[in-house]
Design a protein around this motif. Structure first.
Motif, PDB file in Angstrom:
ATOM      1  N   ARG A 236     -41.840  23.102 117.366  1.00  0.00           N
ATOM      2  CA  ARG A 236     -40.913  24.247 116.630  1.00  0.00           C
ATOM      3  C   ARG A 236     -40.379  25.446 117.249  1.00  0.00           C
ATOM      4  NH1 ARG A 236     -45.037  26.761 113.971  1.00  0.00           N
ATOM      5  NH2 ARG A 236     -45.200  28.361 115.136  1.00  0.00           N
ATOM      6  N   ILE A 237     -38.600  25.535 117.050  1.00  0.00           N
ATOM      7  CA  ILE A 237     -38.012  26.421 117.998  1.00  0.00           C
ATOM      8  C   ILE A 237     -37.500  27.912 117.632  1.00  0.00           C
ATOM      9  CG2 ILE A 237     -35.613  26.682 119.455  1.00  0.00           C
ATOM     10  CD1 ILE A 237     -36.763  23.472 119.189  1.00  0.00           C
ATOM     11  N   PRO A 238     -38.670  28.863 117.849  1.00  0.00           N
ATOM     12  CA  PRO A 238     -37.152  29.895 116.675  1.00  0.00           C
ATOM     13  C   PRO A 238     -36.400  30.055 117.177  1.00  0.00           C
ATOM     14  CG  PRO A 238     -39.668  30.141 118.094  1.00  0.00           C
ATOM     15  CD  PRO A 238     -39.277  29.083 118.543  1.00  0.00           C
ATOM     16  N   THR A 239     -35.543  31.124 116.256  1.00  0.00           N
ATOM     17  CA  THR A 239     -34.019  30.639 116.956  1.00  0.00           C
ATOM     18  C   THR A 239     -33.786  32.346 116.451  1.00  0.00           C
ATOM     19  OG1 THR A 239     -33.489  31.625 114.115  1.00  0.00           O
ATOM     20  CG2 THR A 239     -33.096  29.226 115.257  1.00  0.00           C
ATOM     21  N   TYR A 247     -36.255  22.361 114.543  1.00  0.00           N
ATOM     22  CA  TYR A 247     -36.975  21.723 115.184  1.00  0.00           C
ATOM     23  C   TYR A 247     -36.631  20.181 115.701  1.00  0.00           C
ATOM     24  CZ  TYR A 247     -39.903  23.839 111.802  1.00  0.00           C
ATOM     25  OH  TYR A 247     -40.955  24.980 110.824  1.00  0.00           O
ATOM     26  N   ASP A 248     -37.930  19.864 116.771  1.00  0.00           N
ATOM     27  CA  ASP A 248     -37.623  18.484 116.984  1.00  0.00           C
ATOM     28  C   ASP A 248     -38.629  17.614 116.006  1.00  0.00           C
ATOM     29  OD1 ASP A 248     -35.466  19.057 119.111  1.00  0.00           O
ATOM     30  OD2 ASP A 248     -37.734  19.453 120.671  1.00  0.00           O
ATOM     31  N   LEU A 249     -37.698  16.325 115.665  1.00  0.00           N
ATOM     32  CA  LEU A 249     -37.791  15.698 115.117  1.00  0.00           C
ATOM     33  C   LEU A 249     -38.665  14.243 115.492  1.00  0.00           C
ATOM     34  CD1 LEU A 249     -36.365  16.712 111.970  1.00  0.00           C
ATOM     35  CD2 LEU A 249     -38.717  17.552 112.225  1.00  0.00           C
ATOM     36  N   GLY A 250     -40.092  13.268 115.250  1.00  0.00           N
ATOM     37  CA  GLY A 250     -39.675  12.676 115.557  1.00  0.00           C
ATOM     38  C   GLY A 250     -40.432  11.443 115.049  1.00  0.00           C
ATOM     39  N   ALA A 251     -40.022   9.629 115.327  1.00  0.00           N
ATOM     40  CA  ALA A 251     -40.732   9.046 114.485  1.00  0.00           C
ATOM     41  C   ALA A 251     -41.456   7.661 115.540  1.00  0.00           C
ATOM     42  CB  ALA A 251     -39.107   7.451 114.183  1.00  0.00           C
ATOM     43  N   LEU A 252     -41.738   6.658 114.957  1.00  0.00           N
ATOM     44  CA  LEU A 252     -43.243   5.214 116.160  1.00  0.00           C
ATOM     45  C   LEU A 252     -42.109   5.052 116.350  1.00  0.00           C
ATOM     46  CD1 LEU A 252     -46.095   5.868 113.501  1.00  0.00           C
ATOM     47  CD2 LEU A 252     -46.163   7.227 115.316  1.00  0.00           C
ATOM     48  N   THR A 253     -43.129   4.433 117.954  1.00  0.00           N
ATOM     49  CA  THR A 253     -42.516   3.072 118.558  1.00  0.00           C
ATOM     50  C   THR A 253     -43.499   2.184 117.862  1.00  0.00           C
ATOM     51  OG1 THR A 253     -43.861   3.833 120.146  1.00  0.00           O
ATOM     52  CG2 THR A 253     -41.979   4.824 120.410  1.00  0.00           C
ATOM     53  N   HIS A 254     -42.766   1.158 118.463  1.00  0.00           N
ATOM     54  CA  HIS A 254     -44.119  -0.534 118.411  1.00  0.00           C
ATOM     55  C   HIS A 254     -45.322   0.475 118.701  1.00  0.00           C
ATOM     56  CE1 HIS A 254     -41.480  -3.349 117.609  1.00  0.00           C
ATOM     57  NE2 HIS A 254     -40.555  -2.448 118.211  1.00  0.00           N
ATOM     58  N   ASN A 266     -31.350  25.277 111.926  1.00  0.00           N
ATOM     59  CA  ASN A 266     -31.495  26.242 111.155  1.00  0.00           C
ATOM     60  C   ASN A 266     -32.328  26.179 109.875  1.00  0.00           C
ATOM     61  OD1 ASN A 266     -29.834  27.631 112.485  1.00  0.00           O
ATOM     62  ND2 ASN A 266     -28.614  27.515 112.182  1.00  0.00           N
ATOM     63  N   THR A 267     -33.084  26.197 109.745  1.00  0.00           N
ATOM     64  CA  THR A 267     -34.675  25.621 108.160  1.00  0.00           C
ATOM     65  C   THR A 267     -35.451  26.223 108.730  1.00  0.00           C
ATOM     66  OG1 THR A 267     -34.542  23.217 109.659  1.00  0.00           O
ATOM     67  CG2 THR A 267     -36.069  24.082 107.783  1.00  0.00           C
ATOM     68  N   ILE A 303     -34.249  19.277 107.260  1.00  0.00           N
ATOM     69  CA  ILE A 303     -35.397  19.314 106.549  1.00  0.00           C
ATOM     70  C   ILE A 303     -35.213  19.393 105.349  1.00  0.00           C
ATOM     71  CG2 ILE A 303     -37.629  20.150 106.739  1.00  0.00           C
ATOM     72  CD1 ILE A 303     -37.528  19.912 109.727  1.00  0.00           C
ATOM     73  N   GLN A 304     -36.005  18.271 104.192  1.00  0.00           N
ATOM     74  CA  GLN A 304     -35.622  18.788 102.877  1.00  0.00           C
ATOM     75  C   GLN A 304     -37.223  19.888 102.448  1.00  0.00           C
ATOM     76  OE1 GLN A 304     -32.918  18.752 102.660  1.00  0.00           O
ATOM     77  NE2 GLN A 304     -33.063  16.614 100.552  1.00  0.00           N
ATOM     78  N   THR A 305     -38.365  19.743 102.478  1.00  0.00           N
ATOM     79  CA  THR A 305     -39.186  19.519 102.454  1.00  0.00           C
ATOM     80  C   THR A 305     -41.017  19.483 103.374  1.00  0.00           C
ATOM     81  OG1 THR A 305     -41.475  19.521 100.803  1.00  0.00           O
ATOM     82  CG2 THR A 305     -40.056  17.859 101.181  1.00  0.00           C
ATOM     83  N   LYS A 306     -41.693  19.308 103.311  1.00  0.00           N
ATOM     84  CA  LYS A 306     -42.838  18.875 104.013  1.00  0.00           C
ATOM     85  C   LYS A 306     -43.498  18.383 102.941  1.00  0.00           C
ATOM     86  CE  LYS A 306     -47.331  20.474 105.879  1.00  0.00           C
ATOM     87  NZ  LYS A 306     -48.218  21.734 105.659  1.00  0.00           N
ATOM     88  N   THR A 307     -43.806  17.020 103.834  1.00  0.00           N
ATOM     89  CA  THR A 307     -43.894  15.937 103.190  1.00  0.00           C
ATOM     90  C   THR A 307     -45.805  14.812 103.927  1.00  0.00           C
ATOM     91  OG1 THR A 307     -43.891  13.683 102.180  1.00  0.00           O
ATOM     92  CG2 THR A 307     -43.201  14.214 104.583  1.00  0.00           C
ATOM     93  N   THR A 308     -46.233  14.037 103.027  1.00  0.00           N
ATOM     94  CA  THR A 308     -47.516  13.659 102.820  1.00  0.00           C
ATOM     95  C   THR A 308     -47.154  12.043 103.422  1.00  0.00           C
ATOM     96  OG1 THR A 308     -48.108  13.302 101.223  1.00  0.00           O
ATOM     97  CG2 THR A 308     -49.383  15.666 102.108  1.00  0.00           C
TER      98      THR A 308
END
Length: 333
Positions: A236-239, A247-254, A266-267, A303-308
Motif C-alpha cells: 500500500r502506497i500513500p499518496t 497499490y502494488d498487486l500480485g498474482a501467483l506463479t507456478h 488513486n484508490t 480496484i473494485q472491492t475487497k474480495t475473499t
C-alpha cells in the motif's frame, strides 16, 4: 488550407472531452445504461464507431506534400509505411487534415498498440515480411480549403466519404481505410451495433458521438471492454491526498509465489498487504522473450472491492484474457 496548415491542427481541450462506460467481456453486452445517459442529455441521434486499439495520428495533405503527426505533434511521416504516405498523396483532394488511428497487422492478425509504438520509433520505412501498417481515418477537419471542423459529425463523415476509401472492420490488407459507422436512433439499434463491433476482438469497444455536434465541441462516449481478476495486495502506497492510496498487486506463479502484475492508482479503499482485491483492467499485456512469456502487466487496473476469492495465477490471467480477446502479446520485430 494554407501551406502553413500542413503542421498539426490543434483544438482546445473541449475536443477531447468524453464520458466512459465499461462492460465485462465475460458477460452479455448491455447498452441500457449508455442509452439512459444519452436520454438524460437529450441525445436521440448518434454515430457509433469501433474503438480502435492503435495510435492516434493526424494526416495532413497539401498537394503532393504529406505529413503524419502524433497526438503530441511529432512528425511521424518518415517513420511509418511509405504505402500509407503514397496513398494519402493519391487521394482525390488538394488539401486535407483528417484524424485517424494507426494500427499494425502481422500475417493478417491485429497486434498490440505497444508493438506499433516500438516499430515506428525504429525509423525504418521498410517493414519486415508479413507486417502491415494501416491508418483508419475517423474524422475530417479540413478538406480542399474548407474548415470542416465546424460541421456536424454526419457532415464530416460525408466529407471523408468523398475520398472513396474502403470502410473495413478488419483492414489487414489496405494502407488507408475509413471508419465504418452506424447511425443509431433507438436503444435496440445501439445494442445490436455494439454487439456486432465488440464481437471482433481487435476493437477495444465502441465510440458513440452525437450526430449534431461539431469537431470543436464534441463530447463523445467510450464504451470499453474490461475484465476482472482477483489479485493480492503486495504494497500500500500513500499518496499526497489523505485516505487515497496506490497499490502494488500480485498474482501467483507456478511455484505459488506472488509476483507483481499491476499497480493501481488513486484508490480510496484502504487495504492491507495480503488482502485480496477484485481488480478490473482493460487488457493484459504479456511480454515475450525467446518465445516465452517473461512478464505480465494489467493495463489501467482499477480496484473494485475487497474480495475473499482466491488469488488468480499468472497462467489463469493469460488464458482468460486470451479466451476473451483482451490479451496483447508484446515482442520484438
Amino acid at each position: 488550407m494554407l501551406k502553413a496548415e500542413i503542421s498539426p491542427t490543434r483544438f482546445n481541450g473541449r475536443r477531447h472531452v468524453y464520458d466512459a462506460f465499461i462492460f465485462d467481456v465475460r458477460k452479455p453486452i448491455r447498452t441500457t445504461d449508455v442509452y439512459k445517459y444519452l436520454q438524460r442529455r437529450g441525445i436521440k441521434d448518434v454515430i457509433v464507431e469501433p474503438k480502435y486499439d492503435g495510435l492516434y495520428v493526424q494526416v495532413a495533405k497539401d498537394g503532393s506534400e504529406v505529413r503524419v503527426w502524433s497526438d503530441l505533434g511529432n512528425n511521424l511521416t518518415a517513420n511509418i509505411s511509405s504505402k500509407i504516405v503514397e496513398k494519402v498523396k493519391q487521394l482525390p483532394c488538394k488539401t486535407l487534415v483528417a484524424e485517424g488511428e494507426l494500427e499494425l497487422f502481422i500475417n493478417g492478425k491485429h497486434e498490440a498498440r505497444g508493438l506499433i509504438t516500438g516499430l515506428i520509433h525504429r525509423r525504418k520505412r521498410n517493414l519486415p515480411p508479413g507486417v502491415h501498417e494501416v491508418v483508419t481515418l475517423f474524422d475530417c477537419l479540413y478538406l480542399n480549403g474548407v474548415d470542416i471542423s465546424t460541421k456536424n459529425t454526419q457532415e464530416r463523415l460525408n466529407s471523408l466519404k468523398t475520398l472513396k476509401l474502403p470502410q473495413l472492420l478488419t483492414p489487414s490488407r489496405v494502407p488507408l481505410n475509413m471508419v465504418p459507422y452506424w447511425r443509431v436512433k433507438n436503444p435496440t439499434s445501439l445494442q445490436a451495433v455494439a454487439k456486432k463491433i465488440c464481437r471482433l476482438r481487435h476493437f477495444e469497444g465502441v465510440i458513440i458521438k452525437p450526430t449534431n455536434q461539431t469537431a470543436r465541441n464534441l463530447r463523445f462516449i467510450k464504451f470499453k471492454k474490461y475484465i476482472e481478476f482477483a489479485l493480492s495486495v503486495l504494497k500500500r502506497i500513500p499518496t499526497r491526498t489523505r485516505g487515497v492510496y496506490n497499490y502494488d498487486l500480485g498474482a501467483l506463479t507456478h511455484e505459488g509465489k506472488l509476483i507483481k502484475v499491476a499497480r493501481s492508482y488513486n484508490t480510496r479503499l484502504r487495504l492491507t498487504p495480503g488482502d485480496h482485491a477484485a481488480v478490473a483492467c482493460f487488457n493484459v499485456s504479456a511480454y515475450m522473450k525467446d518465445g516465452k512469456i517473461k512478464r505480465v502487466h494489467l493495463y489501467a487496473p482499477k480496484i473494485q472491492t475487497k474480495t475473499t476469492a482466491p488469488v488468480n495465477s499468472v497462467d489463469t490471467i493469460i488464458k482468460t484474457a486470451k479466451a476473451f480477446g483482451v490479451l496483447e502479446m508484446h515482442r520484438k520485430l
